[in-house]
Enzyme design. Structure first.
Site, PDB file in Angstrom:
ATOM      1  CE  LYS A  63     -39.150 -34.849   2.556  1.00  0.00           C
ATOM      2  NZ  LYS A  63     -38.039 -33.877   2.588  1.00  0.00           N
ATOM      3  CB  SER A 138     -37.763 -32.818   6.384  1.00  0.00           C
ATOM      4  OG  SER A 138     -37.462 -32.652   5.015  1.00  0.00           O
ATOM      5  CB  SER A 162     -34.356 -32.506   3.992  1.00  0.00           C
ATOM      6  OG  SER A 162     -34.962 -31.740   4.974  1.00  0.00           O
TER       7      SER A 162
HETATM    8  N1  GLN Z   1     -33.847 -28.803   8.717  1.00  0.00           N
HETATM    9  C1  GLN Z   1     -33.931 -27.807   7.712  1.00  0.00           C
HETATM   10  C2  GLN Z   1     -35.219 -27.044   7.835  1.00  0.00           C
HETATM   11  O1  GLN Z   1     -35.971 -27.364   8.679  1.00  0.00           O
HETATM   12  C3  GLN Z   1     -33.811 -28.435   6.355  1.00  0.00           C
HETATM   13  C4  GLN Z   1     -35.054 -29.089   5.921  1.00  0.00           C
HETATM   14  C5  GLN Z   1     -35.025 -29.507   4.476  1.00  0.00           C
HETATM   15  O2  GLN Z   1     -33.969 -29.593   3.851  1.00  0.00           O
HETATM   16  N2  GLN Z   1     -36.209 -29.695   3.915  1.00  0.00           N
HETATM   17  O3  GLN Z   1     -35.480 -26.140   7.119  1.00  0.00           O
END
Ligand code: GLN
Length: 458
Positions: A63, A138, A162
Site C-alpha cells: 500500500k 482504505s 481498511s
Molecule cells: N474507514 C475507516 C476510516 O476511515 C477505516 C480506515 C482504515 O482502517 N485506515 O477511518
C-alpha cells in the site's frame, strides 16, 4: 513448481506484470517493472543454487502508505508528491529478506482515511467484479491488486477496517492482527494507537505464512509486543451480537448469509449464541473521536517545510501563510474534515467532553469484549452492512460513509485481531464476507477458524 523447475520466478513475475501495468482498475500508483524482473532473475538463481528464502517467488504489492526505500511514498495525497522514502518499512524488509518480489505500490484513501478508496489524489479504484462499484477502502488498491490477478498477496494497513472491508468487497481473505503484533516502523501514521499492518490474500495459508514472517519484535518500534502468545485450540463456542443482525442498514442477503453460517456451525455441534452488547451503539463515535484526534496531531508534520511539498512556501509572505497555503492546497477534503474534527475534540474547552470520554468508552468497550471472550472462543459478525456499493453513491454524506465501518471498528477500538473471509455472494454476484474476532494475539485461532469454515462448504 518453482522448486521443481517447472516454472521460473521470471515467468511468474512477467505474467503478473502483464496484468499490473494495464492498471485497469487504478489499483496501482506505481509498478516496478524492471526491478521486479531483475529480482525475479536473482531469485531464480537462488532456487537453482538450492538456497531460496521462505517466500521465494511470492509476488506482492505494498500500500502506498508503507515506506519503500528510494520510492515516492505518498499516502495517495497530493501533499507528499515528490517525497522519497529514505528507508524500507520493517515489513517490507522482512518480506524482501525472504525473497518475496515487490511488484508495485497500491492506491488507497488519502492517509488511510476512507472506506471506498474514493478519497485518493489518484482517483478511485474500481472493483474488478463490476467497474461501477467501489473496491472498499482504505486499502482498495491492495485488495484489487490481488483480486485482478496482479500479485499473490498485498500488504495494507487497517486502522478501522481498511484491510477487512476491501477484502470482503473483493471476495478475499483479510487479516488485521492484534495491535502491536507487527511493527509499524515505516508507516505513514494515521491514528497511532489503532494503526496495524494487515494482509490480504487468496487463501488462509498465505496469510499464515506471511504473518509468521512479518510479525514480532523490532528494535525500531518499541510498541511491538515482545512476548508472543498463540492459541490453536479448536473453536467450540461462538458469540454474535443480536443487535448487529437487527441493524437497520444491513442488506438482506448479508443477514441471510450470516444466519446460514450460524446454522451450519450449530449443525456441526458448535455452541453459537446471540448475546446483547449495547455498547456497540457507541463504537463509531468512540472510533471517530479518537482517530481524528490522533490524526490531527500526526498530520501536523506536513507543513511544507519538514514534510509536504514546498510549492507554496516561496509564495508566502510569512510562516503562517506558508503553512496555510501548503495544507490548503495539499490535503483533500476528507483529511481536512478530520483535522478540524480532531483539533476540535482536543481543544481545551472540549477535551474532557469528547476526547477523555471517548478514551473511557474505549476502555469500557475493550473490557466488556474481553469478558465475552472469556466465555466464547470467537465473536462473529458481518464485515460490512452492504456489499460493494456504487462509485459516488456515498460521497455526499460523510456519516453515510462512516456507517460502512459499523462492524469493523470494534476490533480496532479493542486492539484485537480480526479476520474477514468470503462466505457467499449477493443477487448481483458480489462477494459477501464474514468477520471473526478473537482475544489478544490469537491470530492462529482466527486462521484455523477461517480454514475450517472454508472447508465446510455451503
Ligand atoms: N474507514 C475507516 C476510516 O476511515 C477505516 C480506515 C482504515 O482502517 N485506515 O477511518
Amino acid at each position: 513448481m518453482l522448486l521443481n523447475g517447472e516454472l521460473s520466478c521470471t515467468e511468474l513475475t512477467r505474467k503478473f506484470l502483464n496484468k499490473a501495468v494495464l492498471n485497469q482498475n487504478n489499483a496501482f500508483t506505481k509498478v516496478f517493472e524492471d526491478e521486479a524482473l531483475q529480482r525475479a532473475g536473482e531469485i531464480d538463481q537462488k532456487i537453482q543454487n538450492g538456497k531460496p528464502g521462505r517466500l521465494a517467488g511470492l509476488v506482492f504489492s505494498v500500500k502506498d502508505l508503507i515506506s519503500v526505500a528510494k520510492k515516492n511514498v505518498t499516502g495517495s495525497s497530493k501533499i507528499l508528491q515528490g517525497y522519497v522514502a529514505p528507508y524500507h518499512a520493517t515489513v517490507v524488509n522482512r518480506m524482501l529478506d525472504e525473497d518475496a518480489i515487490l511488484i508495485g505500490m497500491t492506491n488507497c484513501d488519502e492517509f488511510g482515511m476512507g472506506s471506498s478508496n474514493e478519497n485518493s489524489y489518484y482517483g478511485p479504484v474500481t472493483n474488478d467484479n463490476d467497474k461501477n462499484r467501489v473496491a472498499g477502502g482504505s486499502s482498495g488498491g491492495a485488495a484489487v491488486s490481488v483480486q485482478e490477478g496482479s500479485c499473490h498477496l498485498a500488504l495494507g494497513t487497517d486502522t478501522g477496517g481498511s484491510v477487512r472491508q476491501p477484502a470482503a468487497f473483493t471476495g478475499l481473505f483479510g487479516l488485521k492482527p492484534t495491535y502491536s503484533r507487527i511493527s509499524r516502523y515505516g508507516l505513514l501514521a494515521y491514528a497511532s494507537s489503532f494503526d496495524t499492518v494487515g494482509i490480504i490474500a487468496n487463501d488462509v495459508a498465505d496469510l499464515e505464512l506471511v504473518l509468521q514472517i512479518v510479525e514480532g519484535p523490532d528494535g525500531k518500534d518499541s510498541t511491538v509486543y515482545q512476548g508472543g502468545k498463540s492459541s490453536d485450540k479448536e473453536i467450540e463456542s461462538i458469540a454474535y451480537f443480536r443487535q448487529a443482525l437487527e441493524s437497520e442498514g444491513l442488506q438482506e442477503e448479508i443477514r441471510e448469509n450470516f444466519q446460514n453460517v450460524i446454522d451450519r456451525l450449530k449443525s456441526e455441534g458448535k455452541r453459537v449464541e446471540a448475546i446483547d452488547f449495547p455498547e456497540a451503539e457507541h463504537l463509531l463515535e468512540t472510533y471517530y473521536i479518537l482517530t481524528t484526534a490522533e490524526a490531527s496531531s500526526n498530520l501536523s508534520r506536513y507543513d511544507g517545510l519538514r514534510y509536504g511539498h514546498g510549492d507554496e512556501v516561496e509564495k508566502a509572505a510569512n510562516l503562517i501563510e506558508s503553512y496555510t497555503n501548503t495544507r490548503t492546497e495539499g490535503f483533500g477534503e476528507e483529511v481536512k474534515r478530520r483535522i478540524f474534527l480532531g483539533t476540535f475534540v482536543l481543544s481545551a474547552s472540549y477535551h474532557d467532553a469528547y476526547y477523555t470520554k471517548a478514551q473511557k468508552a474505549r476502555r469500557m468497550i475493550r473490557d466488556k469484549t474481553l469478558d465475552i471472550l472469556e466465555d466464547f472462543d470467537l465473536i462473529l459478525s458481518p464485515v460490512t452492512p452492504t456489499t460493494a456499493f456504487g462509485i459516488g453513491t456515498h460521497t455526499k454524506d460523510p456519516i453515510e460513509m462512516y456507517l460502512s465501518d459499523l462492524f469493523t471498528v470494534h476490533a480496532s477500538v479493542c486492539g484485537l485481531p480480526a479476520i474477514s473471509l468470503p462466505t457467499g455472494e449477493d443477487n448481483h454476484g458480489l462477494p459477501i464476507g464474514i468477520q471473526a474476532t478473537a482475544g489478544d494475539f490469537e491470530e492462529e485461532k482466527l486462521l484455523n477458524f477461517a480454514k475450517y469454515l472454508s472447508n465446510l462448504g455451503s
